[in-house]
Design an enzyme around this catalytic site. Structure first.
Site, PDB file in Angstrom:
ATOM      1  N   SER A 120     -12.971  27.219  35.180  1.00 14.48           N
ATOM      2  CA  SER A 120     -13.674  26.622  34.041  1.00 14.48           C
ATOM      3  C   SER A 120     -13.249  25.179  33.817  1.00 14.48           C
ATOM      4  CB  SER A 120     -13.376  27.401  32.761  1.00 14.48           C
ATOM      5  OG  SER A 120     -13.867  28.698  32.842  1.00 14.48           O
ATOM      6  N   HIS A 141     -19.448  28.965  38.694  1.00 13.44           N
ATOM      7  CA  HIS A 141     -18.915  29.269  37.368  1.00 13.44           C
ATOM      8  C   HIS A 141     -19.810  30.274  36.658  1.00 13.44           C
ATOM      9  CE1 HIS A 141     -17.942  28.199  33.046  1.00 13.44           C
ATOM     10  NE2 HIS A 141     -16.807  28.614  33.551  1.00 13.44           N
ATOM     11  N   GLU A 153     -23.150  28.299  36.943  1.00 12.54           N
ATOM     12  CA  GLU A 153     -23.168  26.844  37.153  1.00 12.54           C
ATOM     13  C   GLU A 153     -22.543  26.569  38.517  1.00 12.54           C
ATOM     14  OE1 GLU A 153     -22.684  25.011  32.736  1.00 12.54           O
ATOM     15  OE2 GLU A 153     -21.022  26.227  33.422  1.00 12.54           O
ATOM     16  N   ASN A 191     -19.852  24.702  28.739  1.00  9.93           N
ATOM     17  CA  ASN A 191     -18.655  24.538  27.921  1.00  9.93           C
ATOM     18  C   ASN A 191     -18.611  23.197  27.204  1.00  9.93           C
ATOM     19  OD1 ASN A 191     -17.359  27.025  28.044  1.00  9.93           O
ATOM     20  ND2 ASN A 191     -16.597  26.603  30.104  1.00  9.93           N
TER      21      ASN A 191
HETATM   22  N1  LIG Z   1     -12.343  33.983  30.436  1.00 14.66           N
HETATM   23  C1  LIG Z   1     -13.440  33.247  30.481  1.00 14.66           C
HETATM   24  O1  LIG Z   1     -14.197  33.117  29.511  1.00 14.66           O
HETATM   25  C2  LIG Z   1     -13.836  32.549  31.747  1.00 14.66           C
HETATM   26  C3  LIG Z   1     -15.184  32.197  31.931  1.00 14.66           C
HETATM   27  C4  LIG Z   1     -15.576  31.588  33.121  1.00 14.66           C
HETATM   28  C5  LIG Z   1     -14.596  31.302  34.070  1.00 14.66           C
HETATM   29  N2  LIG Z   1     -13.285  31.636  33.849  1.00 14.66           N
HETATM   30  C6  LIG Z   1     -12.308  31.341  34.907  1.00 14.66           C
HETATM   31  O2  LIG Z   1     -12.107  32.560  35.643  1.00 14.66           O
HETATM   32  C7  LIG Z   1     -10.754  32.599  36.147  1.00 14.66           C
HETATM   33  C8  LIG Z   1     -10.081  33.867  35.668  1.00 14.66           C
HETATM   34  O3  LIG Z   1     -10.104  33.906  34.258  1.00 14.66           O
HETATM   35  P1  LIG Z   1      -9.922  35.290  33.476  1.00 14.66           P
HETATM   36  O4  LIG Z   1     -10.215  34.986  32.059  1.00 14.66           O
HETATM   37  O5  LIG Z   1     -10.634  36.381  34.181  1.00 14.66           O
HETATM   38  O6  LIG Z   1      -8.331  35.515  33.656  1.00 14.66           O
HETATM   39  P2  LIG Z   1      -7.474  36.845  33.411  1.00 14.66           P
HETATM   40  O7  LIG Z   1      -6.136  36.375  32.952  1.00 14.66           O
HETATM   41  O8  LIG Z   1      -8.232  37.833  32.592  1.00 14.66           O
HETATM   42  O9  LIG Z   1      -7.347  37.483  34.887  1.00 14.66           O
HETATM   43  C9  LIG Z   1      -6.711  36.841  35.954  1.00 14.66           C
HETATM   44  C10 LIG Z   1      -6.326  37.905  36.987  1.00 14.66           C
HETATM   45  O10 LIG Z   1      -5.857  37.233  38.168  1.00 14.66           O
HETATM   46  C11 LIG Z   1      -4.769  37.960  38.685  1.00 14.66           C
HETATM   47  N3  LIG Z   1      -4.004  37.045  39.535  1.00 14.66           N
HETATM   48  C12 LIG Z   1      -3.196  36.023  39.165  1.00 14.66           C
HETATM   49  N4  LIG Z   1      -2.720  35.387  40.250  1.00 14.66           N
HETATM   50  C13 LIG Z   1      -3.263  36.008  41.330  1.00 14.66           C
HETATM   51  C14 LIG Z   1      -3.195  35.801  42.739  1.00 14.66           C
HETATM   52  N5  LIG Z   1      -2.451  34.829  43.256  1.00 14.66           N
HETATM   53  N6  LIG Z   1      -3.888  36.626  43.546  1.00 14.66           N
HETATM   54  C15 LIG Z   1      -4.653  37.626  43.021  1.00 14.66           C
HETATM   55  N7  LIG Z   1      -4.767  37.874  41.700  1.00 14.66           N
HETATM   56  C16 LIG Z   1      -4.074  37.063  40.869  1.00 14.66           C
HETATM   57  C17 LIG Z   1      -4.018  38.474  37.476  1.00 14.66           C
HETATM   58  O11 LIG Z   1      -3.186  39.582  37.801  1.00 14.66           O
HETATM   59  C18 LIG Z   1      -5.184  38.833  36.543  1.00 14.66           C
HETATM   60  O12 LIG Z   1      -5.571  40.193  36.731  1.00 14.66           O
HETATM   61  C19 LIG Z   1     -10.086  31.297  35.675  1.00 14.66           C
HETATM   62  O13 LIG Z   1     -10.195  30.351  36.694  1.00 14.66           O
HETATM   63  C20 LIG Z   1     -10.927  30.904  34.454  1.00 14.66           C
HETATM   64  O14 LIG Z   1     -10.925  29.514  34.223  1.00 14.66           O
HETATM   65  C21 LIG Z   1     -12.892  32.261  32.720  1.00 14.66           C
END
Ligand SMILES: NC(=O)c1ccc[n+]([C@@H]2O[C@H](COP(=O)([O-])OP(=O)(O)OC[C@H]3O[C@@H](n4cnc5c(N)ncnc54)[C@H](O)[C@@H]3O)[C@@H](O)[C@H]2O)c1
Length: 291
Positions: A120, A141, A153, A191
């Site tokens: 993001s 995204h 996106e 965003n």
């Molecule tokens: N939460 C949102 O609203 C949102 C929306 C769009 C994009 N994103 C993006 O998506 C990505 C994940 O966000 P999220 O909210 O799902 O995070 P989250 O914290 O819910 O989940 C992240 C997961 O990644 C795992 N992880 C960490 N390091 C790892 C590795 N090296 N190998 C494999 N797994 C690993 C963790 O154990 C965890 O289960 C980020 O880049 C974030 O910017 C988030």
């Protein structure tokens, strides 16, 4: 017509779980990788629960659900991602973590595999620079909750080849999603609007103007939005909101993008939202959105 048949999802948290639902529902073989077995188990329960609700609501038959579940494999072994035609990163929002993931995946996956990041706030070009294949790297995204929201996106990095971007765009459509093209820029399109709007809602709570439930009800009933900003923030995660604010404010210096102090206090208290069981509301942790 897409040549992508096997999709890998790295990270099985909030976003990875939703993206895995999208891929399996679209008929792709889906490999879900996480370093934490507990995260994979939670993802499996949430995916099963989502498809279960779809069956209850008559959107899917029990046979289609069973076939979709059978298409998903969960693993803590990165080598298992070798068959992927496309790997979508949904691991922690940390450049070092993403570089380490893609650097290793580059050795595991064949040359044709496209790498994508769901980041993001980080730069697609900077993540791609540590991937060993910045020409075959793209930003994808997804929106939260990915299993319900069609928008993706899509942004090319500076070295992304036209062929890679076109192939990833077709794959996105094959997943049943609706891509839009945007530059590799903090906030992309959505965003840029959403972060200041969500901060406004947090500031109303901070100022004691109204309770979260009343703010959310006002937005849903008054504006016709399907979800209120504080419910949405609990789904996004307060830790993610902080990263979003810092990234957007760092570029725009728009005061409404600056992170409200309440967010940092909630993070310190472990009130991250749905993923920690408590944010502006409290949750049963196995529940997922929709179905
Ligand atoms: N939460 C949102 O609203 C949102 C929306 C769009 C994009 N994103 C993006 O998506 C990505 C994940 O966000 P999220 O909210 O799902 O995070 P989250 O914290 O819910 O989940 C992240 C997961 O990644 C795992 N992880 C960490 N390091 C790892 C590795 N090296 N190998 C494999 N797994 C690993 C963790 O154990 C965890 O289960 C980020 O880049 C974030 O910017 C988030």
């Amino acid at each position: 017509m897409s040549n992508i048949k096997t999709v890998g999802v790295a990270g099985s948290g909030t976003m990875g779980t939703g993206i895995a639902i999208v891929a399996a529902r679209a008929g792709m073989d889906t490999l879900v990788y996480d370093t934490q077995q507990a995260a994979l188990e939670r993802a499996r329960r949430q995916i099963e629960g989502f498809f279960g609700k779809s069956v209850e609501r008559g959107k899917m038959t029990a046979e289609v659900k069973a076939a979709a579940m059978a298409r998903i494999r969960f693993t803590t072994t990165l080598d298992d991602m070798q068959p992927c035609d496309l790997v979508i990163d949904a691991v922690f929002e940390d450049l070092k973590v993403k570089h380490s993931l893609f650097g290793t995946l580059d050795k595991v996956c064949p040359a044709h595999t496209i790498f994508a990041s769901n980041t993001s706030t980080l730069s697609i070009t900077e993540i791609a620079a540590g991937s060993g294949r910045d020409d075959r790297f793209v930003g994808m995204h997804f929106c939260l909750p990915a299993q319900l929201m069609k928008l993706v996106e899509m942004s090319p990095g500076l070295n992304t080849s036209d062929a890679t971007f076109a192939a990833a765009w077709s794959a996105c459509e094959a997943l049943g999603q609706r891509p839009v093209k945007t530059k590799d820029n903090p906030g992309f399109i959505l965003n840029y609007f959403l972060v200041p709007y969500n901060n406004d809602a947090i500031r109303l709570v901070e100022a004691g103007v109204a309770e979260p439930a009343d703010i959310d009800r006002a937005i849903k009933v008054g504006l016709g939005y399907p979800m209120g900003p504080l419910e949405l923030l609990d789904l996004i995660g307060l830790d993610t909101q902080l990263l979003l604010c810092d990234a957007l404010y760092g570029v725009t210096h728009e005061p409404r993008a600056a992170c409200p102090p309440l967010v940092r206090r909630m993070i310190a208290a472990g009130h991250l939202g749905r993923k920690s069981g408590r944010g502006f509301y409290t949750y049963n942790n196995d529940a997922t959105f929709g179905g």
